[in-house]
Design a protein around this motif. Structure first.
Motif, PDB file in Angstrom:
ATOM      1  N   CYS A   1       0.842  -1.204   0.000  1.00  0.00           N
ATOM      2  CA  CYS A   1       0.000   0.000   0.000  1.00  0.00           C
ATOM      3  C   CYS A   1       0.878   1.255   0.000  1.00  0.00           C
ATOM      4  N   LEU A   2       1.936   1.239   0.787  1.00  0.00           N
ATOM      5  CA  LEU A   2       2.850   2.372   0.887  1.00  0.00           C
ATOM      6  C   LEU A   2       3.523   2.667  -0.452  1.00  0.00           C
ATOM      7  N   VAL A   3       4.082   1.635  -1.092  1.00  0.00           N
ATOM      8  CA  VAL A   3       4.803   1.876  -2.348  1.00  0.00           C
ATOM      9  C   VAL A   3       3.856   2.184  -3.502  1.00  0.00           C
TER      10      VAL A   3
ATOM     11  N   GLY B   1       3.124   5.496   6.944  1.00  0.00           N
ATOM     12  CA  GLY B   1       3.788   4.200   6.806  1.00  0.00           C
ATOM     13  C   GLY B   1       4.684   3.879   7.992  1.00  0.00           C
ATOM     14  N   CYS B   2       5.421   4.889   8.465  1.00  0.00           N
ATOM     15  CA  CYS B   2       6.277   4.695   9.650  1.00  0.00           C
ATOM     16  C   CYS B   2       5.442   4.366  10.878  1.00  0.00           C
TER      17      CYS B   2
ATOM     18  N   LEU C   1      11.281   7.688   0.801  1.00  0.00           N
ATOM     19  CA  LEU C   1      10.515   6.467   0.514  1.00  0.00           C
ATOM     20  C   LEU C   1      11.377   5.238   0.740  1.00  0.00           C
ATOM     21  N   PHE C   2      12.609   5.256   0.245  1.00  0.00           N
ATOM     22  CA  PHE C   2      13.512   4.127   0.486  1.00  0.00           C
ATOM     23  C   PHE C   2      13.733   3.912   1.984  1.00  0.00           C
ATOM     24  N   ALA C   3      13.927   4.986   2.728  1.00  0.00           N
ATOM     25  CA  ALA C   3      14.131   4.858   4.175  1.00  0.00           C
ATOM     26  C   ALA C   3      12.906   4.250   4.843  1.00  0.00           C
ATOM     27  N   THR C   4      11.729   4.683   4.422  1.00  0.00           N
ATOM     28  CA  THR C   4      10.496   4.169   5.024  1.00  0.00           C
ATOM     29  C   THR C   4      10.285   2.700   4.683  1.00  0.00           C
TER      30      THR C   4
ATOM     31  N   ILE D   1      10.795   1.939  -7.838  1.00  0.00           N
ATOM     32  CA  ILE D   1      10.878   1.474  -6.455  1.00  0.00           C
ATOM     33  C   ILE D   1       9.750   0.487  -6.174  1.00  0.00           C
ATOM     34  N   MET D   2       8.532   0.819  -6.600  1.00  0.00           N
ATOM     35  CA  MET D   2       7.400  -0.078  -6.382  1.00  0.00           C
ATOM     36  C   MET D   2       7.620  -1.420  -7.082  1.00  0.00           C
ATOM     37  N   ILE D   3       8.056  -1.378  -8.323  1.00  0.00           N
ATOM     38  CA  ILE D   3       8.287  -2.610  -9.074  1.00  0.00           C
ATOM     39  C   ILE D   3       9.360  -3.457  -8.397  1.00  0.00           C
ATOM     40  N   SER D   4      10.433  -2.826  -7.939  1.00  0.00           N
ATOM     41  CA  SER D   4      11.504  -3.586  -7.290  1.00  0.00           C
ATOM     42  C   SER D   4      11.032  -4.215  -5.984  1.00  0.00           C
TER      43      SER D   4
END
Length: 143
Positions: free
Chosen positions: A8-10, A31-32, A79-82, A127-130
């Protein structure tokens, strides 16, 4: 429980990045907070404080040089950190590397299609796809 929240987040981040050209801080904060609630209900206070926050800080530290040379935007960095709070170390590393390869492919196609050397892409989509590849394929990339 963490995988649906991560997806959901990505996906929400990718949608807002495409539609609004922005990843909203409030969305990432939500998300956090969701991760902290999951940690409280699953394993108690010790993991909640140290492990997810530590992974997020390490991810920020390693990706900060890429941000400083304008390789990714601030929203992508956050986003990556989260998302690192939801993943194992191996999954984080795989996700970052795969996202950069996907983004490079997107960039090449965009340069060819627009015939301009300077172009930007919405990095939340790679990022979402990965994340989907790393976590959703039954351990295909990381087990």
């Amino acid at each position: 429980m963490t995988i649906p929240v991560l997806y959901c987040l990505v996906s929400g981040s990718a949608i807002t990045d495409i539609l609004k050209n922005k990843i909203f801080n409030g969305w990432l904060l939500l998300g956090c907070m969701a991760k902290f609630i999951i940690c409280l209900t699953d394993s108690g206070m010790h993991e909640m404080i140290f492990l997810p926050i530590g992974k997020a800080c390490l991810t920020l530290l390693f990706l900060l040089p890429v941000y400083l040379i304008r390789g990714i935007g601030g929203g992508d960095l956050k986003l990556f950190a989260t998302i690192s709070m939801f993943m194992t170390s191996a999954e984080i590393i795989s996700s970052v590397l795969i996202a950069f390869f996907i983004a490079a492919a997107f960039g090449i196609f965009k340069v060819i299609a627009k015939k301009e050397l300077k172009c930007t892409i919405h990095f939340a989509l790679p990022i979402m796809i990965s994340v989907l590849l790393v976590t959703g394929c039954g351990g295909l990339i990381c087990s």
